[in-house]
Scaffold this active site. Sequence first.
Site, PDB file in Angstrom:
ATOM      1  N   ASP A 180      31.077  27.487 -13.991  1.00 13.59           N
ATOM      2  CA  ASP A 180      30.512  26.979 -15.243  1.00 13.59           C
ATOM      3  C   ASP A 180      30.366  25.478 -15.032  1.00 13.59           C
ATOM      4  OD1 ASP A 180      29.928  25.908 -17.705  1.00 13.59           O
ATOM      5  OD2 ASP A 180      31.338  27.175 -18.801  1.00 13.59           O
TER       6      ASP A 180
ATOM      7  N   TYR B 267      17.914  19.422 -26.521  1.00 12.60           N
ATOM      8  CA  TYR B 267      17.320  19.635 -25.194  1.00 12.60           C
ATOM      9  C   TYR B 267      16.523  18.403 -24.778  1.00 12.60           C
ATOM     10  CZ  TYR B 267      14.926  22.127 -21.400  1.00 12.60           C
ATOM     11  OH  TYR B 267      14.443  22.519 -20.166  1.00 12.60           O
TER      12      TYR B 267
ATOM     13  N   LYS C 235      17.483  16.009 -21.484  1.00 12.03           N
ATOM     14  CA  LYS C 235      16.570  15.920 -20.326  1.00 12.03           C
ATOM     15  C   LYS C 235      16.082  14.484 -20.131  1.00 12.03           C
ATOM     16  CE  LYS C 235      16.813  20.235 -19.013  1.00 12.03           C
ATOM     17  NZ  LYS C 235      17.438  20.601 -17.737  1.00 12.03           N
TER      18      LYS C 235
ATOM     19  N   THR D  97      10.315  31.856 -16.207  1.00 16.68           N
ATOM     20  CA  THR D  97      11.698  32.242 -15.900  1.00 16.68           C
ATOM     21  C   THR D  97      12.345  32.697 -17.206  1.00 16.68           C
ATOM     22  OG1 THR D  97      12.564  30.048 -16.357  1.00 16.68           O
ATOM     23  CG2 THR D  97      11.848  30.462 -14.091  1.00 16.68           C
TER      24      THR D  97
HETATM   25  P1  NAD Z   1      16.668  30.555 -15.633  1.00 14.24           P
HETATM   26  O1  NAD Z   1      17.101  31.092 -16.942  1.00 14.24           O
HETATM   27  O2  NAD Z   1      15.895  31.441 -14.717  1.00 14.24           O
HETATM   28  O3  NAD Z   1      17.909  29.978 -14.815  1.00 14.24           O
HETATM   29  C1  NAD Z   1      18.926  29.204 -15.376  1.00 14.24           C
HETATM   30  C2  NAD Z   1      20.212  29.547 -14.642  1.00 14.24           C
HETATM   31  O4  NAD Z   1      21.235  28.635 -15.064  1.00 14.24           O
HETATM   32  C3  NAD Z   1      20.702  30.971 -14.959  1.00 14.24           C
HETATM   33  O5  NAD Z   1      20.968  31.683 -13.758  1.00 14.24           O
HETATM   34  C4  NAD Z   1      21.976  30.730 -15.754  1.00 14.24           C
HETATM   35  O6  NAD Z   1      22.964  31.738 -15.562  1.00 14.24           O
HETATM   36  C5  NAD Z   1      22.423  29.370 -15.192  1.00 14.24           C
HETATM   37  N1  NAD Z   1      23.360  28.694 -16.077  1.00 14.24           N
HETATM   38  C6  NAD Z   1      23.228  28.478 -17.406  1.00 14.24           C
HETATM   39  N2  NAD Z   1      24.306  27.851 -17.874  1.00 14.24           N
HETATM   40  C7  NAD Z   1      25.137  27.651 -16.827  1.00 14.24           C
HETATM   41  C8  NAD Z   1      26.419  27.084 -16.676  1.00 14.24           C
HETATM   42  N3  NAD Z   1      27.074  26.567 -17.729  1.00 14.24           N
HETATM   43  N4  NAD Z   1      26.979  27.038 -15.443  1.00 14.24           N
HETATM   44  C9  NAD Z   1      26.328  27.568 -14.380  1.00 14.24           C
HETATM   45  N5  NAD Z   1      25.125  28.145 -14.467  1.00 14.24           N
HETATM   46  C10 NAD Z   1      24.539  28.199 -15.673  1.00 14.24           C
HETATM   47  O7  NAD Z   1      15.809  29.268 -16.002  1.00 14.24           O
HETATM   48  P2  NAD Z   1      15.082  28.166 -15.081  1.00 14.24           P
HETATM   49  O8  NAD Z   1      13.759  27.926 -15.694  1.00 14.24           O
HETATM   50  O9  NAD Z   1      15.150  28.491 -13.644  1.00 14.24           O
HETATM   51  O10 NAD Z   1      15.998  26.908 -15.439  1.00 14.24           O
HETATM   52  C11 NAD Z   1      16.418  25.970 -14.456  1.00 14.24           C
HETATM   53  C12 NAD Z   1      16.296  24.584 -15.029  1.00 14.24           C
HETATM   54  O11 NAD Z   1      14.933  24.295 -15.301  1.00 14.24           O
HETATM   55  C13 NAD Z   1      17.050  24.329 -16.347  1.00 14.24           C
HETATM   56  O12 NAD Z   1      17.719  23.091 -16.254  1.00 14.24           O
HETATM   57  C14 NAD Z   1      15.944  24.254 -17.375  1.00 14.24           C
HETATM   58  O13 NAD Z   1      16.289  23.447 -18.474  1.00 14.24           O
HETATM   59  C15 NAD Z   1      14.839  23.631 -16.537  1.00 14.24           C
HETATM   60  N6  NAD Z   1      13.488  23.792 -17.065  1.00 14.24           N
HETATM   61  C16 NAD Z   1      12.945  25.022 -17.219  1.00 14.24           C
HETATM   62  C17 NAD Z   1      11.656  25.123 -17.732  1.00 14.24           C
HETATM   63  C18 NAD Z   1      11.004  26.469 -17.956  1.00 14.24           C
HETATM   64  O14 NAD Z   1       9.969  26.519 -18.614  1.00 14.24           O
HETATM   65  N7  NAD Z   1      11.533  27.560 -17.405  1.00 14.24           N
HETATM   66  C19 NAD Z   1      10.932  23.976 -18.070  1.00 14.24           C
HETATM   67  C20 NAD Z   1      11.509  22.728 -17.873  1.00 14.24           C
HETATM   68  C21 NAD Z   1      12.807  22.639 -17.361  1.00 14.24           C
END
Ligand code: NAD
Length: 270
Positions: free
Chosen positions: A63, A155, A159, A190
């Site tokens: 975590d 959020y 960020k 995702t």
């Molecule tokens: P995702 O849901 O596929 O993956 C996120 C992962 O983070 C998951 O496997 C989850 O279990 C893990 N996670 C969450 N909380 C956690 C914790 N406390 N400790 C350890 N692991 C934890 O989503 P993603 O899109 O791959 O997200 C990755 C990053 O990209 C994030 O920081 C998200 O904010 C950022 N992001 C995503 C988008 C989008 O549109 N998908 C856009 C901008 C930024």
Amino acid sequence: MTQQNRFTGKVAIVTGGASGIGAAFARRVHGEGAAVLIADLDVAGGEALAAELGDGAAFRQVDVSDAVAVEAMVKACVAQFGGLDILYNNAGIGCFGLTPDLPLEQWHRVVAVNLDAVFYGCRAAIPQMRKRGGGAIINTASASGMAADFGFTAYNATKAAVINYTRSLAIDHAADGIRANAVCPGPVETPILMNGVDAIPGLKAEWEGVVPAKRFARPEEIAAVAAFLASDDASYVTGVSVPVDGGLTAHTGQPDLRARMAAAASAAEA
Ligand code: NAD
């Protein structure tokens, strides 16, 4: 994708590595020669990915909001793979709610996972990178850290903080040979995004309509930029936050006058 071998002999940690962008990054850097520690809350997804990648890949349940667990993650990586060269702070969670309505616990959880965790990771990793004579830190920020999105209060705040913290890391640790950069994704297909988007009919098409590229990204398209920033190809790049957003943040948000003028012209002709 052109296969390269930019990470032979390198060791990487990716948080949030069991899914989405983090999993795509793990596949990419491992495919290019790195040993990779996949850190995530999700045991099933993380173990499956480590098994898929095979030698030179491991999973650890972490975590990232727990500073002690993050410290232990870095120690375990060094014990297993002999050091640490690349830290990708990528785990993150979403949050929706206007300021007067947002429960305090939700605000604190988002700050803990999206911001505090980045600090914990860097705090544990930098001494290890110094021992190797340098390293690369990549943080996943967001287009929502470059400008604000409606209702994303906590959020947006976290960020944006990651973007400026990345600059701070870059200037403070350039002399250590450590580079720090961020990626700022737009909408990516995702679970963090699609779980909400798929629940609202028509939202995906509307959202794609406001992205100049007219589509969401694939996680591999974000991971490719993060991998570039992690690699020696980016040896003189530090302190930047790269939009990977199909042009989303290049646009002021004002209407498309071409379309409006064409519509007005055809209405006048009719
Ligand atoms: P995702 O849901 O596929 O993956 C996120 C992962 O983070 C998951 O496997 C989850 O279990 C893990 N996670 C969450 N909380 C956690 C914790 N406390 N400790 C350890 N692991 C934890 O989503 P993603 O899109 O791959 O997200 C990755 C990053 O990209 C994030 O920081 C998200 O904010 C950022 N992001 C995503 C988008 C989008 O549109 N998908 C856009 C901008 C930024």
